[in-house]
Design a protein around this motif. Structure first.
Motif, PDB file in Angstrom:
ATOM      1  N   VAL A  68       0.851  -1.189   0.000  1.00  0.00           N
ATOM      2  CA  VAL A  68       0.000   0.000   0.000  1.00  0.00           C
ATOM      3  C   VAL A  68       0.886   1.238   0.000  1.00  0.00           C
ATOM      4  CG1 VAL A  68      -1.891  -1.140   1.231  1.00  0.00           C
ATOM      5  CG2 VAL A  68      -0.135   0.089   2.541  1.00  0.00           C
ATOM      6  N   HIS A  69       0.279   2.369  -0.271  1.00  0.00           N
ATOM      7  CA  HIS A  69       0.947   3.656  -0.057  1.00  0.00           C
ATOM      8  C   HIS A  69      -0.086   4.601   0.528  1.00  0.00           C
ATOM      9  CE1 HIS A  69       3.659   7.016  -0.344  1.00  0.00           C
ATOM     10  NE2 HIS A  69       2.735   7.704  -0.982  1.00  0.00           N
ATOM     11  N   ILE A  70       0.069   4.922   1.809  1.00  0.00           N
ATOM     12  CA  ILE A  70      -0.878   5.767   2.533  1.00  0.00           C
ATOM     13  C   ILE A  70      -0.094   6.940   3.108  1.00  0.00           C
ATOM     14  CG2 ILE A  70      -2.576   5.851   4.401  1.00  0.00           C
ATOM     15  CD1 ILE A  70      -2.770   2.770   4.157  1.00  0.00           C
ATOM     16  N   PRO A  71      -0.346   8.151   2.634  1.00  0.00           N
ATOM     17  CA  PRO A  71       0.441   9.305   3.100  1.00  0.00           C
ATOM     18  C   PRO A  71       0.441   9.465   4.613  1.00  0.00           C
ATOM     19  CG  PRO A  71      -0.845   9.889   1.160  1.00  0.00           C
ATOM     20  CD  PRO A  71      -1.285   8.515   1.553  1.00  0.00           C
ATOM     21  N   GLU A  72      -0.700   9.231   5.279  1.00  0.00           N
ATOM     22  CA  GLU A  72      -0.743   9.389   6.731  1.00  0.00           C
ATOM     23  C   GLU A  72       0.147   8.371   7.442  1.00  0.00           C
ATOM     24  OE1 GLU A  72      -4.640  10.682   4.921  1.00  0.00           O
ATOM     25  OE2 GLU A  72      -3.315   8.939   4.754  1.00  0.00           O
ATOM     26  N   GLU A  93       5.628  -1.691  -6.351  1.00  0.00           N
ATOM     27  CA  GLU A  93       4.266  -1.815  -6.857  1.00  0.00           C
ATOM     28  C   GLU A  93       3.276  -1.758  -5.690  1.00  0.00           C
ATOM     29  OE1 GLU A  93       3.620  -4.864 -10.060  1.00  0.00           O
ATOM     30  OE2 GLU A  93       5.597  -5.519  -9.372  1.00  0.00           O
ATOM     31  N   VAL A  94       2.170  -1.073  -5.913  1.00  0.00           N
ATOM     32  CA  VAL A  94       1.105  -0.963  -4.919  1.00  0.00           C
ATOM     33  C   VAL A  94      -0.057  -1.866  -5.329  1.00  0.00           C
ATOM     34  CG1 VAL A  94      -0.570   0.609  -3.858  1.00  0.00           C
ATOM     35  CG2 VAL A  94       1.776   1.377  -4.277  1.00  0.00           C
ATOM     36  N   GLY A  95      -0.721  -2.466  -4.324  1.00  0.00           N
ATOM     37  CA  GLY A  95      -1.870  -3.325  -4.607  1.00  0.00           C
ATOM     38  C   GLY A  95      -1.516  -4.754  -4.929  1.00  0.00           C
ATOM     39  N   VAL A  96      -0.297  -5.167  -4.570  1.00  0.00           N
ATOM     40  CA  VAL A  96       0.176  -6.529  -4.827  1.00  0.00           C
ATOM     41  C   VAL A  96       0.158  -7.312  -3.519  1.00  0.00           C
ATOM     42  CG1 VAL A  96       2.135  -7.901  -5.623  1.00  0.00           C
ATOM     43  CG2 VAL A  96       1.597  -5.727  -6.745  1.00  0.00           C
ATOM     44  N   GLY A  97      -0.221  -8.595  -3.578  1.00  0.00           N
ATOM     45  CA  GLY A  97      -0.282  -9.436  -2.389  1.00  0.00           C
ATOM     46  C   GLY A  97       0.761 -10.535  -2.398  1.00  0.00           C
TER      47      GLY A  97
END
Length: 448
Positions: free
Chosen positions: A247-251, A325-329
């Motif tokens: 994920v990438h979450i600024p907070e 990559e974001v959204g990879v499991g």
């Protein structure tokens, strides 16, 4: 002291978490000689095609001082460039003796006073408060008085060591994190006797999803960062990571950086948070100041922290902005089995248990959608099978009437590396049933 040479090597402690193997698979193809050091030859890393050499080491759980002596002796070899910490005992002895290690190898890890602010959770939460980073309400057991709330009891320290426990470090078990049923109060004297110190009490954040902010810092400045959300742990209440997504979450990044900046951090860090459903704020759980057990997943999605660590150690700049990559499991298959077993057989008083059918469908769907695995890879399959052997032997040992695991070493060690070079082996260690993992990444409560 830099002694970089063409045959430069790295020491990676061999444990039963996948982080050691991830380091080997990242560094060996780049020409770095890989030396696995462990108290057990059945560590999966010893069987990897990317392992050049195995060295027997004392068990840090049995003799922490001897373990530090052995690592320092290894570091004095002219071909060793640095050591990679993968468990709390590793980073403790490296930081505690940093001056001695700095005379012979690169030391991309914090000094002991900085490390103490992380391994002592009282100091860690004080630093979080100064940095303006959210945290659950926390107090020492003998100072907590609201036992009608949902709480957890957790160790104050992350490792049993003389600097933290004094004379008790050799005989006390600092224990794990445990749920505390509302309306009940643990006996402070009994906890002190069992754990060797006064543990912490913390309000429970009612969300089993865990968020990790991972970073490599260079004297207070971030070199590389990464984030993931743990969707499933080894238990349905949480625990080490079985399945996670990038994920990438600024907070989340803001909170992680604020805390590491406050600590003026140097080296590796995994900052763990839970997201409080009451206000959406990320609340600090702990910092793991070394490589994390889900490291293979970080590497697979583009955050190659072992290589970044190596570049930092040899003073080689990271020339491009590290991305992932974001959204990879990704999965640890053993963890997925443990998760399903917990759904089928275990009960946690404060966590709703999902139905077995729904849990099985969820696991199966994610395995098909995101077929990435920590151990199981086509070009290095033996560590996956060795991990399975260790799992079965530990299970059989736990079921034995005597309670004593079979001490016969069962190693699936390969006969050659990927380039056909015969692996060397020096100073064989004791052939124990399996390595003792000190990994606590994502550690969630056990049922009290």
């Amino acid at each position: 002291m830099q002694r970089h040479r063409d045959d430069a090597g790295v020491v990676v402690p061999g444990i039963d978490a996948p982080s050691t193997v991830a380091c080997l698979r990242s560094l060996r193809p780049r020409g770095v000689r890989t030396i696995v050091g462990s108290e057990s030859r059945s560590t999966p890393a010893a069987t990897s095609a990317y392992r050049d050499e195995f060295v027997g080491l004392p068990d840090p759980a049995a003799d922490l001082s001897a373990y530090g002596d052995a690592l320092l002796s290894l570091a004095e070899r002219p071909d060793i460039e640095t050591i990679i910490p993968v468990r709390e005992e590793d980073i403790y002895v490296l930081a505690d003796r940093k001056d001695a290690f700095a005379d012979v190898i690169a030391t991309p890890w914090p000094d002991f006073e900085t490390l103490r602010r992380v391994q002592d959770r009282v100091e860690l939460f004080a630093a979080a408060d100064t940095a303006g980073v959210g945290a659950p309400e926390t107090a020492l057991l003998d100072q907590w008085d609201d036992w009608d709330r949902e709480t957890i009891v957790k160790p104050r320290y992350t490792v049993a060591a003389p600097a933290y426990l004094g004379a008790r470090f050799d005989d006390a078990e600092i224990g794990s994190t445990e749920y505390q049923r509302p309306g009940t109060r643990p006996d402070p004297e009994a906890e002190l006797e069992r754990r060797g110190h006064v543990p912490l009490v913390q309000e429970r954040i009612p969300d089993s999803r865990e968020f990790g902010f991972f970073a490599l810092y260079e004297h207070g400045d971030p070199v590389a960062t990464f984030q993931h959300c743990q969707r499933r742990g080894w238990k349905y209440c949480g625990g080490p990571s079985a399945y996670r997504e990038s994920v990438h979450i600024p907070e989340l990044e803001a909170a992680g950086r604020a805390l590491l900046d406050e600590l003026e951090w140097h080296g590796l860090a995994m900052v763990e948070f839970l997201r409080d459903p009451a206000d959406g704020e990320f609340k600090l759980m702990e910092i793991n100041p070394r490589f994390w057990s889900s490291l293979p997943f970080s590497v697979r999605v583009g955050a190659d922290f072992p290589y970044y660590y190596w570049q930092q150690a040899i003073d080689e700049p990271i020339t491009s902005e590290p991305t992932y990559e974001v959204g990879v499991g990704g999965h640890l298959l053993r963890g997925e089995l443990s998760y399903l077993h917990s759904v089928a057989t275990e009960e946690y008083p404060l966590v709703e248990r999902p139905s077995l059918g729904a849990a099985a469908r969820e696991v199966a769907t994610s395995l098909v959608s995101h077929p990435r695995f920590d151990y199981a890879v086509p070009d290095d399959p033996v560590p996956f099978f060795q991990d399975g052997v260790n799992l079965v032997r530990a299970w059989l040992g736990g079921r034995s009437d005597s309670g004593v695991p079979d001490q016969t070493d069962t190693s699936l060690e390969p006969t050659s590396t990927e380039d056909g070079v015969e692996p060397t082996e020096t100073k064989p260690g004791t052939d124990e049933e399996s390595t003792r993992s000190a990994q606590t990444d994502g550690g969630q409560p056990s049922d009290s």
